[in-house]
Write a protein that holds these residues in place. Structure first.
Motif, PDB file in Angstrom:
ATOM      1  N   SER A 128       0.779  -1.251   0.022  1.00  0.00           N
ATOM      2  CA  SER A 128      -0.110   0.054   0.022  1.00  0.00           C
ATOM      3  C   SER A 128       0.861   1.392   0.123  1.00  0.00           C
ATOM      4  N   VAL A 135      -6.796   5.749  -0.663  1.00  0.00           N
ATOM      5  CA  VAL A 135      -6.533   4.793   0.388  1.00  0.00           C
ATOM      6  C   VAL A 135      -7.686   4.715   1.463  1.00  0.00           C
ATOM      7  N   LEU A 172      -6.523  -3.287   4.469  1.00  0.00           N
ATOM      8  CA  LEU A 172      -5.424  -2.791   3.828  1.00  0.00           C
ATOM      9  C   LEU A 172      -5.324  -3.328   2.322  1.00  0.00           C
ATOM     10  N   ALA A 218      -7.438  -0.992   0.241  1.00  0.00           N
ATOM     11  CA  ALA A 218      -6.609   0.342   0.043  1.00  0.00           C
ATOM     12  C   ALA A 218      -5.721   0.182  -1.153  1.00  0.00           C
ATOM     13  N   ALA A 219      -4.983  -1.097  -1.191  1.00  0.00           N
ATOM     14  CA  ALA A 219      -3.884  -1.325  -2.244  1.00  0.00           C
ATOM     15  C   ALA A 219      -4.768  -1.629  -3.609  1.00  0.00           C
TER      16      ALA A 219
END
Length: 328
Positions: A13, A61, A280, A283-284
């Protein structure tokens, strides 16, 4: 594997965040861009880095984390891997609020009229869900209430577009509904941030209750889990996350559906671990997709929601095929 997953997702990320900051049509060099971001030297490059690329990357994000977390939470509560954030009708109602704002001309009144209208639609959807589902309604009641609200929101959006006297407003509405992070500013970020932070604060602590719920509602209640409170916390958290994400980015699908699917085999299907991992991972995924829309047909303004659907649908079909093959 699980122990290494969180550092790996964090590093991915962070790397994609930096790539997002350095990707765009302006053509500034790496050193020049980073120097402008940190020190503010160079008026043009500083404007691009601090006012255009930085809020866009941060929003990617935040939107990705919100959708991934919401999808994992809903799948854990409903014990259904096909559940996704739009299931309870919040995203459709938020989109309806935005459509009404554009069709009535309210969106042109001031810069934040559009996202504020979308947030208002999300709030109304939450109130309707809680009213329809009732204080003791189960997961099936929640699903049915969400489907009804989502269908009504879709019908009203179609009616607004059908009766629109302004073709320019209709065109703007259609493009907004495709989902995008282009031209977003810190004003959008500060508007969405409190709602998303509230959603994260409500959803992340649900891990223990969702772990217990995998054994069934009776077993979870016997373990001391207050199911009514858990459901209320879940609905409010998902509504805050998805409503804020839809308000600033439009409709972006498949993140909350695909990301938990990809990570579930790695974390052993434990919701308490899957929740932060999906945040996470979401977001990536959104960062990667937002970088891609700037590299693929940059002159045609490819929409983020369109690209996510193009990537997400085949990937999800592949996951369904693998699941069916494993169960055969």
């Amino acid at each position: 594997m699980t122990r290494a997953l969180f550092p790996l997702l964090t590093l991915v990320s962070m790397a994609l965040f930096m790539v997002s900051l350095l990707t765009g049509p302006a053509g500034f060099g790496l050193g020049e861009s980073l120097q402008a971001l940190v020190t503010g030297q160079g008026e043009a490059v500083t404007l691009v880095m601090r006012e255009i690329r930085l809020p866009r990357a941060i929003l990617a994000v935040m939107v990705g984390a919100s959708l991934g977390l919401s999808g994992a939470a809903l799948q854990g509560y409903l014990r259904n891997p096909l559940a996704e954030p739009g299931l309870i009708g919040v995203s459709g109602s938020a989109a309806l609020g935005a459509v009404i704002a554009m069709q009535t001309g309210f969106a042109a009144a001031f810069a934040l009229a559009l996202p504020l209208s979308a947030l208002a639609g999300a709030v109304i959807a939450v109130l309707l869900i809680l009213m329809l589902a009732g204080p003791r309604g189960g997961s099936l009641t929640l699903i049915l209430a969400g489907i009804a609200i989502s269908a009504l929101a879709g019908a009203l959006m179609s009616l607004a577009l059908n009766l629109s006297p302004n073709p320019f407003a209709t065109s703007e509405t259609v493009f907004w509904m495709m989902g995008s992070l282009a031209d977003r500013s810190f004003s959008h970020l500060w508007l969405a941030a409190p709602f998303m932070a509230l959603g994260w604060a409500l959803l992340l602590p649900l891990g223990r209750g969702l772990d217990a719920l995998t054994l069934g509602e009776d077993a979870a209640a016997a373990m001391g889990i207050q199911l009514a409170r858990l459901r209320l916390q879940l609905v409010l958290g998902v509504a805050a996350c998805v409503g804020a994400a839809t308000a600033v980015a439009g409709a972006i699908g498949f993140v909350g559906l695909v990301v938990p699917h990809l990570l579930r085999p790695i974390v052993g299907a434990r919701p308490s671990v899957l929740l932060p991992a999906s945040a996470l991972g979401g977001a990536a995924m959104v960062l990667l997709a937002d970088i891609a829309v700037r590299l693929i047909l940059p002159e045609r303004d490819l929409k983020l929601g369109v690209l996510m659907a193009i990537i997400g649908a085949p990937l999800f079909l592949h996951l369904i095929y693998k699941t069916r093959k494993a169960g055969a």
